[in-house]
Structures are given as structure tokens and as C-alpha cells.
Design a protein around this motif. Structure first.
Motif, PDB file in Angstrom:
ATOM      1  N   VAL A  56       0.833  -1.209   0.000  1.00 52.14           N
ATOM      2  CA  VAL A  56       0.000   0.000   0.000  1.00 52.14           C
ATOM      3  C   VAL A  56       0.863   1.253   0.000  1.00 52.14           C
ATOM      4  O   VAL A  56       0.618   2.205  -0.751  1.00 52.14           O
ATOM      5  N   VAL A  57       1.908   1.259   0.821  1.00 55.03           N
ATOM      6  CA  VAL A  57       2.809   2.416   0.861  1.00 55.03           C
ATOM      7  C   VAL A  57       3.542   2.580  -0.470  1.00 55.03           C
ATOM      8  O   VAL A  57       3.690   3.698  -0.977  1.00 55.03           O
ATOM      9  N   ALA A  58       3.982   1.485  -1.060  1.00 51.60           N
ATOM     10  CA  ALA A  58       4.677   1.552  -2.349  1.00 51.60           C
ATOM     11  C   ALA A  58       3.746   2.079  -3.438  1.00 51.60           C
ATOM     12  O   ALA A  58       4.159   2.906  -4.273  1.00 51.60           O
ATOM     13  N   TRP A  59       2.496   1.620  -3.448  1.00 49.48           N
ATOM     14  CA  TRP A  59       1.564   2.136  -4.446  1.00 49.48           C
ATOM     15  C   TRP A  59       1.295   3.626  -4.226  1.00 49.48           C
ATOM     16  O   TRP A  59       1.216   4.397  -5.186  1.00 49.48           O
ATOM     17  N   ALA A  60       1.152   4.026  -2.966  1.00 51.36           N
ATOM     18  CA  ALA A  60       0.909   5.440  -2.677  1.00 51.36           C
ATOM     19  C   ALA A  60       2.101   6.298  -3.101  1.00 51.36           C
ATOM     20  O   ALA A  60       1.923   7.407  -3.625  1.00 51.36           O
ATOM     21  N   LEU A  61       3.310   5.802  -2.900  1.00 49.16           N
ATOM     22  CA  LEU A  61       4.484   6.545  -3.359  1.00 49.16           C
ATOM     23  C   LEU A  61       4.511   6.639  -4.883  1.00 49.16           C
ATOM     24  O   LEU A  61       4.838   7.692  -5.446  1.00 49.16           O
ATOM     25  N   ASP A  62       4.168   5.546  -5.541  1.00 46.39           N
ATOM     26  CA  ASP A  62       4.173   5.546  -7.004  1.00 46.39           C
ATOM     27  C   ASP A  62       3.072   6.440  -7.552  1.00 46.39           C
ATOM     28  O   ASP A  62       3.310   7.254  -8.451  1.00 46.39           O
ATOM     29  N   ALA A  63       1.867   6.310  -7.009  1.00 47.50           N
ATOM     30  CA  ALA A  63       0.749   7.110  -7.522  1.00 47.50           C
ATOM     31  C   ALA A  63       0.841   8.566  -7.097  1.00 47.50           C
ATOM     32  O   ALA A  63       0.356   9.450  -7.810  1.00 47.50           O
ATOM     33  N   GLY A  64       1.474   8.834  -5.968  1.00 45.84           N
ATOM     34  CA  GLY A  64       1.511  10.193  -5.460  1.00 45.84           C
ATOM     35  C   GLY A  64       2.724  10.999  -5.863  1.00 45.84           C
ATOM     36  O   GLY A  64       2.637  12.216  -6.043  1.00 45.84           O
ATOM     37  N   SER A  79      -2.039   4.195 -12.624  1.00 43.68           N
ATOM     38  CA  SER A  79      -1.972   3.812 -11.208  1.00 43.68           C
ATOM     39  C   SER A  79      -2.639   2.456 -10.977  1.00 43.68           C
ATOM     40  O   SER A  79      -2.231   1.705 -10.088  1.00 43.68           O
ATOM     41  N   ALA A  80      -3.647   2.128 -11.781  1.00 42.73           N
ATOM     42  CA  ALA A  80      -4.264   0.805 -11.678  1.00 42.73           C
ATOM     43  C   ALA A  80      -3.286  -0.275 -12.122  1.00 42.73           C
ATOM     44  O   ALA A  80      -3.185  -1.338 -11.498  1.00 42.73           O
ATOM     45  N   TRP A  81      -2.528  -0.011 -13.191  1.00 43.59           N
ATOM     46  CA  TRP A  81      -1.520  -0.961 -13.648  1.00 43.59           C
ATOM     47  C   TRP A  81      -0.410  -1.127 -12.614  1.00 43.59           C
ATOM     48  O   TRP A  81       0.067  -2.237 -12.375  1.00 43.59           O
ATOM     49  N   SER A  82      -0.009  -0.024 -11.998  1.00 50.12           N
ATOM     50  CA  SER A  82       1.038  -0.139 -10.978  1.00 50.12           C
ATOM     51  C   SER A  82       0.542  -0.930  -9.770  1.00 50.12           C
ATOM     52  O   SER A  82       1.288  -1.716  -9.197  1.00 50.12           O
ATOM     53  N   ALA A  83      -0.736  -0.745  -9.396  1.00 52.75           N
ATOM     54  CA  ALA A  83      -1.294  -1.534  -8.297  1.00 52.75           C
ATOM     55  C   ALA A  83      -1.328  -3.014  -8.661  1.00 52.75           C
ATOM     56  O   ALA A  83      -1.014  -3.879  -7.830  1.00 52.75           O
ATOM     57  N   LEU A  84      -1.675  -3.311  -9.894  1.00 51.79           N
ATOM     58  CA  LEU A  84      -1.718  -4.705 -10.340  1.00 51.79           C
ATOM     59  C   LEU A  84      -0.322  -5.324 -10.372  1.00 51.79           C
ATOM     60  O   LEU A  84      -0.127  -6.469  -9.941  1.00 51.79           O
ATOM     61  N   ILE A  85       0.657  -4.582 -10.842  1.00 48.54           N
ATOM     62  CA  ILE A  85       2.024  -5.100 -10.909  1.00 48.54           C
ATOM     63  C   ILE A  85       2.587  -5.306  -9.500  1.00 48.54           C
ATOM     64  O   ILE A  85       3.244  -6.316  -9.221  1.00 48.54           O
ATOM     65  N   LEU A  86       2.323  -4.376  -8.606  1.00 47.44           N
ATOM     66  CA  LEU A  86       2.797  -4.531  -7.229  1.00 47.44           C
ATOM     67  C   LEU A  86       2.096  -5.691  -6.523  1.00 47.44           C
ATOM     68  O   LEU A  86       2.707  -6.399  -5.724  1.00 47.44           O
ATOM     69  N   ALA A  87       0.810  -5.899  -6.820  1.00 54.69           N
ATOM     70  CA  ALA A  87       0.098  -7.049  -6.251  1.00 54.69           C
ATOM     71  C   ALA A  87       0.680  -8.360  -6.786  1.00 54.69           C
ATOM     72  O   ALA A  87       0.772  -9.354  -6.055  1.00 54.69           O
ATOM     73  N   GLY A  88       1.082  -8.363  -8.052  1.00 54.37           N
ATOM     74  CA  GLY A  88       1.747  -9.543  -8.604  1.00 54.37           C
ATOM     75  C   GLY A  88       3.084  -9.807  -7.932  1.00 54.37           C
ATOM     76  O   GLY A  88       3.454 -10.962  -7.689  1.00 54.37           O
ATOM     77  N   ALA A  89       3.821  -8.741  -7.623  1.00 55.33           N
ATOM     78  CA  ALA A  89       5.086  -8.912  -6.903  1.00 55.33           C
ATOM     79  C   ALA A  89       4.834  -9.468  -5.504  1.00 55.33           C
ATOM     80  O   ALA A  89       5.602 -10.301  -5.011  1.00 55.33           O
ATOM     81  N   LEU A  90       3.760  -9.018  -4.863  1.00 50.37           N
ATOM     82  CA  LEU A  90       3.399  -9.545  -3.548  1.00 50.37           C
ATOM     83  C   LEU A  90       3.075 -11.035  -3.637  1.00 50.37           C
ATOM     84  O   LEU A  90       3.550 -11.837  -2.833  1.00 50.37           O
ATOM     85  N   ALA A  91       2.287 -11.407  -4.622  1.00 51.81           N
ATOM     86  CA  ALA A  91       1.913 -12.819  -4.786  1.00 51.81           C
ATOM     87  C   ALA A  91       3.133 -13.686  -5.084  1.00 51.81           C
ATOM     88  O   ALA A  91       3.286 -14.781  -4.530  1.00 51.81           O
ATOM     89  N   LEU A  92       4.018 -13.196  -5.932  1.00 57.92           N
ATOM     90  CA  LEU A  92       5.233 -13.952  -6.253  1.00 57.92           C
ATOM     91  C   LEU A  92       6.121 -14.098  -5.026  1.00 57.92           C
ATOM     92  O   LEU A  92       6.686 -15.169  -4.783  1.00 57.92           O
ATOM     93  N   GLY A  93       6.240 -13.048  -4.241  1.00 60.40           N
ATOM     94  CA  GLY A  93       7.034 -13.128  -3.016  1.00 60.40           C
ATOM     95  C   GLY A  93       6.451 -14.099  -2.016  1.00 60.40           C
ATOM     96  O   GLY A  93       7.179 -14.840  -1.351  1.00 60.40           O
ATOM     97  N   LEU A  94       5.127 -14.119  -1.900  1.00 63.39           N
ATOM     98  CA  LEU A  94       4.489 -15.057  -0.975  1.00 63.39           C
ATOM     99  C   LEU A  94       4.650 -16.499  -1.448  1.00 63.39           C
ATOM    100  O   LEU A  94       4.831 -17.409  -0.645  1.00 63.39           O
TER     101      LEU A  94
END
Length: 130
Positions: A56-64, A79-94
Motif C-alpha cells: 500500500v505504501v509503495a503504491w501510494a508513493l508511485d501514484a503520489g 496507477s491501476a496498472w502499478s497496483a496490479l504489478i505490485l500485487a503480482g510482486a506480492l503474490a510472487l514473493g508469498l
């Protein structure tokens, strides 16, 4: 790493990633890639809640600060694409965090009595004077 330390560490790493991407060039992809790596590493080494907070903080930094200016969040396709890409990074990390790590094999300790049985005699047995 515990969630109590993972969240602040991930937030500091996300700020450093945005600053480094800003110095590297004007492309928003630089920031998105570095923020994705921060989210991936945080998800890999800390708890899910801490990694979600860093996302959430990373997306806010990117979008803001990257897509928008002066901290004003932008809600558009980028910003929607960046949220999707960051969510994919979260899923891959998990997913990589769930993969079993190579266990360390610790040998069992030897029993002292078993070690004494196998010791050679340093002094040969002498005949008893009878």
C-alpha cells in the motif's frame, strides 16, 4: 524477519527506491520496477500483513510522487496498472516464501561411553606380578 520490523524496513526501502529511481531518470517504469523488487523482497522475508502494508505504501508513493506530483494520489489507468504489478510482486514473493528452504543438518552428539570403547590403549597392558 518479524512483521514489527519488516513493515518499517519495507517502507524505508520503498522511499529509498523511489528516490533512486527519480535520480536514475524520468521514466515511471524505473520507480515501478524498484518498488516491485521492494514488495517482492518484503513478501519473501516478512509476514503477510507487513508485506501488504508495504504494498500500500509503495503504491501510494508511485501514484503520489511518480505518476502524480507533490503527494496527490492519481487514480487513472497507470496507477491501476502499478497496483496490479505490485500485487503480482506480492503474490510472487508469498509463493517463493512458501517454498521449503534447504534444511541444515545438525549431526547427533556422540555418547561419551561409545567414544571410550573405541579408544586405543596408549600404554600396553603389562603382566601382573603374581
Amino acid at each position: 524477519m518479524t512483521g514489527g520490523f519488516g513493515f518499517p524496513f519495507g517502507c524505508a526501502a520503498a522511499v529509498a527506491a523511489v528516490l533512486a529511481a527519480h535520480v536514475a531518470g524520468p521514466s515511471p517504469w524505473y520507480a515501478l520496477v524498484t518498488l516491485g523488487l521492494v514488495v517482492l523482497a518484503t513478501a519473501r522475508w516478512t509476514t503477510f500483513r507487513a508485506a501488504l502494508g508495504v504494498l500500500v505504501v509503495a503504491w501510494a508513493l508511485d501514484a503520489g510522487f511518480v505518476l502524480g506530483r507533490f503527494g496527490e494520489l492519481t487514480f487513472d489507468a497507470a496507477s491501476a496498472w502499478s497496483a496490479l504489478i505490485l500485487a503480482g510482486a506480492l503474490a510472487l514473493g508469498l509463493l517463493t516464501a512458501r517454498r521449503p528452504r534447504t534444511p541444515v543438518r545438525i549431526p547427533a552428539p556422540r555418547r561419551p561411553e561409545a567414544a571410550a570403547e573405541h579408544r586405543p590403549a596408549l600404554v600396553p597392558d603389562s603382566p601382573s606380578p603374581t
